[in-house]
Design a protein around this motif. Structure first.
Motif, PDB file in Angstrom:
ATOM      1  N   ALA A  82       1.619  -0.572   4.361  1.00 50.96           N
ATOM      2  CA  ALA A  82       2.607   0.006   3.440  1.00 50.96           C
ATOM      3  C   ALA A  82       2.451   1.516   3.510  1.00 50.96           C
ATOM      4  CB  ALA A  82       2.374  -0.530   2.029  1.00 50.96           C
ATOM      5  N   ILE A 102       6.858  -6.256   4.067  1.00 53.42           N
ATOM      6  CA  ILE A 102       5.730  -5.357   4.289  1.00 53.42           C
ATOM      7  C   ILE A 102       4.478  -5.951   3.648  1.00 53.42           C
ATOM      8  CG2 ILE A 102       4.831  -3.041   3.791  1.00 53.42           C
ATOM      9  CD1 ILE A 102       7.754  -2.099   4.169  1.00 53.42           C
ATOM     10  N   ALA A 110       0.627  -0.610  -1.401  1.00 50.43           N
ATOM     11  CA  ALA A 110       1.738  -1.553  -1.563  1.00 50.43           C
ATOM     12  C   ALA A 110       2.237  -1.550  -3.011  1.00 50.43           C
ATOM     13  CB  ALA A 110       1.294  -2.964  -1.167  1.00 50.43           C
ATOM     14  N   LEU A 120       7.533  -7.033  -0.655  1.00 51.23           N
ATOM     15  CA  LEU A 120       6.220  -6.420  -0.507  1.00 51.23           C
ATOM     16  C   LEU A 120       5.159  -7.459  -0.828  1.00 51.23           C
ATOM     17  CD1 LEU A 120       5.437  -3.440   0.010  1.00 51.23           C
ATOM     18  CD2 LEU A 120       5.498  -3.084  -2.455  1.00 51.23           C
TER      19      LEU A 120
END
Lengths: 237, 107
Positions: A82, A102, A110, A120
């Motif tokens: 991230a 991600i 993150a 995420l």
């Protein structure tokens, strides 16, 4: 098109499954054939070819002329890291119509503040990747520089059918990575799937420019033949 | 942002569920230098609102007009645009290509 068919079609795509919609051009009659059902279909050979090519087209059948609308799942880019480059890569992927996920177990990286409206996962990649799946419509990008995070993810990507694998790092970094992957039992041919140094050689400097070079390389892998892709990319270290 | 054919078919479904009359136009065949590949979609509602594209903006106007008729009348319609066709020049597929577009109502 019947609303029920359109709904079923959208549901298949949301589940990342490929389909072919067959339209009888003369009558407008339509049916949807799921990838899993193609083998048992009367038009099995024709539908299989169209799906492998990933291209919609007109075709002649004993019953007359049909249009084969091939729907393959949207490309998904799975990224470990991230990081700053990922912050630029996420909106580019969305602009191109791709999904992006991600993965970074470092919770300070993150965060939704750094990645608004992006899928995420603040977990380790060897937990996330098997769960979300790495299929042949997936591109995998390793951006953390940290072998603890990137290596397990690369191992999963190398065992998958994903259409692109790229890893950030200098030739020296990649040399060390190649050795670790060899020690882990991967062959030279398997390791050669990794694009490293990552990205097209456009002299990228800023994180956004590096993201652009990665996105260009992913697009080339998606749209060009393997030979043309290699000619476009830098020679592997 | 709605930019891909995936989003567009989801939007067509949503429009229909809202009770709007909807047609889907699909490029089914191309010859020469056509601007959008086979399988590209344009969706149209009964008021002529549209999303997506079947050309680089060249023939969308004509397709939207036909689509509004298809929403009213029901049957699918095959449209052809190309350099050999007076209409095509008028609506502007001046890139020299030729395309065939299937327009169908969402029932």
């Amino acid at each position: 098109m019947k609303l029920a068919l359109l709904t079923a079609l959208n549901a298949e795509r949301a589940a990342r499954r490929a389909t072919v919609v067959v339209t009888d051009v003369a009558t407008g009659a339509q049916r949807m054939v799921r990838e899993a059902d193609i083998a048992a279909d009367p038009l099995a050979e024709l539908l299989g070819q169209a799906l492998r090519a990933g291209k919609s087209r007109m075709a002649q059948t004993p019953q007359g002329e049909v249009f084969l609308a091939v729907q393959v799942p949207p490309v998904r880019i799975v990224v470990t890291g991230a990081v700053h480059i990922s912050q630029a890569l996420a909106p580019m992927a969305k602009l191109l119509g791709h999904d992006i996920a991600i993965v970074d177990p470092r919770t300070a990286f993150a965060t939704p503040e750094r990645f608004p409206r992006v899928e995420l996962h603040a977990e380790w990649p060897d937990e996330v990747l098997p769960r979300i799946g790495v299929d042949r419509y997936t591109a995998f990008v390793a951006l953390t520089h940290d072998p603890k995070i990137d290596d397990p993810a690369l191992a999963i990507a190398l065992r998958s059918e994903c259409f692109y694998i790229g890893a950030l790092g200098s030739r020296k970094t990649h040399g060390a990575r190649v050795q670790r992957l060899k020690d882990a039992g991967f062959s030279d041919a398997q390791i050669a799937r990794i694009h490293a140094p990552i990205g097209l050689p456009i002299g990228a400097i800023s994180p956004a420019e590096i993201a652009l070079s990665i996105m260009g390389e992913i697009t080339a892998s998606l749209r060009l033949s393997a030979d043309a892709t290699r000619a476009n990319s830098r020679d592997a270290a | 942002m709605v930019s891909t054919d995936d989003d567009i078919l989801n939007r067509a479904e949503a429009w229909r569920r809202e009770g709007r009359g909807v047609a889907i136009a699909t490029v089914v065949e191309t010859w020469g230098s056509a601007p959008r590949p086979v399988g590209s979609h344009l969706i149209i509602d009964e008021e002529g609102n549209f999303l997506g594209s079947v050309s680089g903006g060249c023939v969308e106007g004509a397709v939207v007009g036909e689509a509004v008729d298809v929403i009213a009348s029901g049957g699918p319609r095959m449209l052809e645009f190309g350099v050999a066709d007076e209409t095509a020049w008028r609506v502007g597929l001046s890139c020299g290509g030729r395309i065939k577009v299937l327009v169908e109502r969402v029932d």
